[in-house]
Design an enzyme around this catalytic site. Structure first.
Site, PDB file in Angstrom:
ATOM      1  N   LEU A   1      43.201  48.755  39.429  1.00 18.39           N
ATOM      2  CA  LEU A   1      43.566  47.527  40.135  1.00 18.39           C
ATOM      3  C   LEU A   1      42.683  47.295  41.351  1.00 18.39           C
ATOM      4  O   LEU A   1      42.439  46.152  41.739  1.00 18.39           O
ATOM      5  CB  LEU A   1      45.035  47.585  40.577  1.00 18.39           C
ATOM      6  CG  LEU A   1      46.081  47.599  39.457  1.00 18.39           C
ATOM      7  CD1 LEU A   1      47.470  47.788  40.034  1.00 18.39           C
ATOM      8  CD2 LEU A   1      46.012  46.298  38.649  1.00 18.39           C
ATOM      9  N   GLY A   2      42.208  48.372  41.944  1.00 16.48           N
ATOM     10  CA  GLY A   2      41.355  48.212  43.111  1.00 16.48           C
ATOM     11  C   GLY A   2      41.205  49.499  43.890  1.00 16.48           C
ATOM     12  O   GLY A   2      42.025  50.414  43.783  1.00 16.48           O
ATOM     13  N   MET A   3      40.116  49.574  44.649  1.00 16.77           N
ATOM     14  CA  MET A   3      39.852  50.719  45.506  1.00 16.77           C
ATOM     15  C   MET A   3      39.910  50.253  46.955  1.00 16.77           C
ATOM     16  O   MET A   3      39.181  49.352  47.361  1.00 16.77           O
ATOM     17  CB  MET A   3      38.476  51.327  45.200  1.00 16.77           C
ATOM     18  CG  MET A   3      38.135  52.536  46.071  1.00 16.77           C
ATOM     19  SD  MET A   3      36.484  53.217  45.730  1.00 16.77           S
ATOM     20  CE  MET A   3      36.719  53.863  44.069  1.00 16.77           C
TER      21      MET A   3
ATOM     22  N   TYR B   1      41.410  54.067  51.561  1.00 18.55           N
ATOM     23  CA  TYR B   1      41.800  55.468  51.404  1.00 18.55           C
ATOM     24  C   TYR B   1      42.334  55.809  50.016  1.00 18.55           C
ATOM     25  O   TYR B   1      42.531  56.982  49.713  1.00 18.55           O
ATOM     26  CB  TYR B   1      42.872  55.825  52.436  1.00 18.55           C
ATOM     27  CG  TYR B   1      42.334  55.885  53.847  1.00 18.55           C
ATOM     28  CD1 TYR B   1      41.767  57.060  54.332  1.00 18.55           C
ATOM     29  CD2 TYR B   1      42.373  54.779  54.686  1.00 18.55           C
ATOM     30  CE1 TYR B   1      41.251  57.120  55.624  1.00 18.55           C
ATOM     31  CE2 TYR B   1      41.864  54.826  55.975  1.00 18.55           C
ATOM     32  CZ  TYR B   1      41.307  56.001  56.440  1.00 18.55           C
ATOM     33  OH  TYR B   1      40.800  56.055  57.705  1.00 18.55           O
TER      34      TYR B   1
ATOM     35  N   ASP C   1      48.747  45.582  57.425  1.00 18.38           N
ATOM     36  CA  ASP C   1      47.802  45.076  56.424  1.00 18.38           C
ATOM     37  C   ASP C   1      48.389  43.874  55.683  1.00 18.38           C
ATOM     38  O   ASP C   1      48.294  43.774  54.460  1.00 18.38           O
ATOM     39  CB  ASP C   1      47.445  46.189  55.431  1.00 18.38           C
ATOM     40  CG  ASP C   1      46.159  45.899  54.659  1.00 18.38           C
ATOM     41  OD1 ASP C   1      45.354  45.062  55.131  1.00 18.38           O
ATOM     42  OD2 ASP C   1      45.953  46.510  53.601  1.00 18.38           O
TER      43      ASP C   1
END
Length: 275
Positions: free
Chosen positions: A35-37, A40, A151
């Site tokens: 899904l995503g990096m 961390y 975030d």
């Protein structure tokens, strides 16, 4: 070494070695796709082979060392404590080959970015602040546990079946917790990452502006500030200025929610008078 990875993300990705589709972790969780990096961690859509349900599997990035593992464990602890229907539920936490993983509820929905650019949704002042209120109700629950999200970007606020959901607590921390900033960190990052409720309000100020700009039609090529471009009520402008810390900021979510409620009440009153 860490600076090398920060400057060369492709090298970092090779060292992190994300899992591929079809891999099975912990004898139970099948990886479907990445899904995503993030800064961390790496998140995947997966399937729990014991229950058949879709899940999100998240691992700490190896290139982040102990910091990444610590943040992943903290995210799991935060999710376990919060337990709210509009926050992903923690399902599991395990260690495989020395690396921690967490498994949480998969939220199948859309972002407001999807709604604006794919469905051409346009948010009036009233609609934008009504959505802000919905998000703030969840944020109030988070802050009540002494936690700040840090975030609250557009991709982390999801619509699911007409209900807003906040995801990705990877940067969440305790209110007042010491935060390490580098000398070259821009002011924008400092305001978003401060371990104080106002960092969430700052991020949501930008989120609200994004909603409001969906209905903006430029009349010239001249670059102007949002206060010049957007046709806002005085109260909306005052709220945004405090959220964005252009004026003395809000200290707590109840104070902000009180102003938003008053703004919405005034909109309702104006509409009633017009009928």
């Amino acid at each position: 070494m860490r600076r090398l990875f920060e400057r060369h993300p492709l090298i970092a990705r090779w060292f992190d070695r994300p899992h591929r589709s079809g891999e099975i972790l912990h004898g139970r969780y099948e990886i479907i796709e990445e899904l995503g990096m993030g800064s961390y961690g790496i998140a995947y859509e997966g399937r729990d082979l014991h229950t058949g349900r879709l899940v999100v599997v998240k691992q700490a990035r190896q290139t982040k060392g102990e910091d990444g593992r610590r943040l992943l464990r903290r995210e799991a602890d935060v999710l376990a404590r919060l337990r709210h229907p509009q926050i992903p539920m923690l399902h599991d936490l395990f260690v495989e080959r020395g690396q921690p993983y967490l498994v949480m509820e998969y939220i199948n929905g859309e972002t407001v970015e999807d709604r604006i650019f794919k469905q051409e949704a346009k948010y009036t002042e009233q609609e934008a602040f009504r959505l802000l209120k919905d998000v703030l109700e969840i944020v109030r629950h988070v802050h009540a546990f002494g936690i700040v999200h840090r975030d609250l970007r557009i991709p982390n606020i999801i619509w699911r079946d007409g209900t807003v959901v906040i995801i990705d607590f990877g940067l969440a921390c305790r209110i007042g917790e010491p935060v390490d900033f580098r000398d070259d960190d821009p002011l924008e990052k400092r305001l978003r990452r401060e371990s104080h409720p106002r960092s969430d309000f700052y991020a949501l100020g930008h989120f609200t502006l994004f909603l409001l700009y969906s209905a903006y039609e430029p009349t010239s090529d001249e670059e102007k500030s949002w206060e010049e471009e957007l046709d806002l009520s005085l109260n909306a402008r005052a709220i945004l200025r405090k959220m964005l810390q252009l004026d003395p900021p809000y200290d707590n979510v109840d104070e902000l929610l009180g102003d938003v409620d008053q703004l919405l009440a005034e909109h309702n009153e104006t509409q009633s008078e017009a009928l």
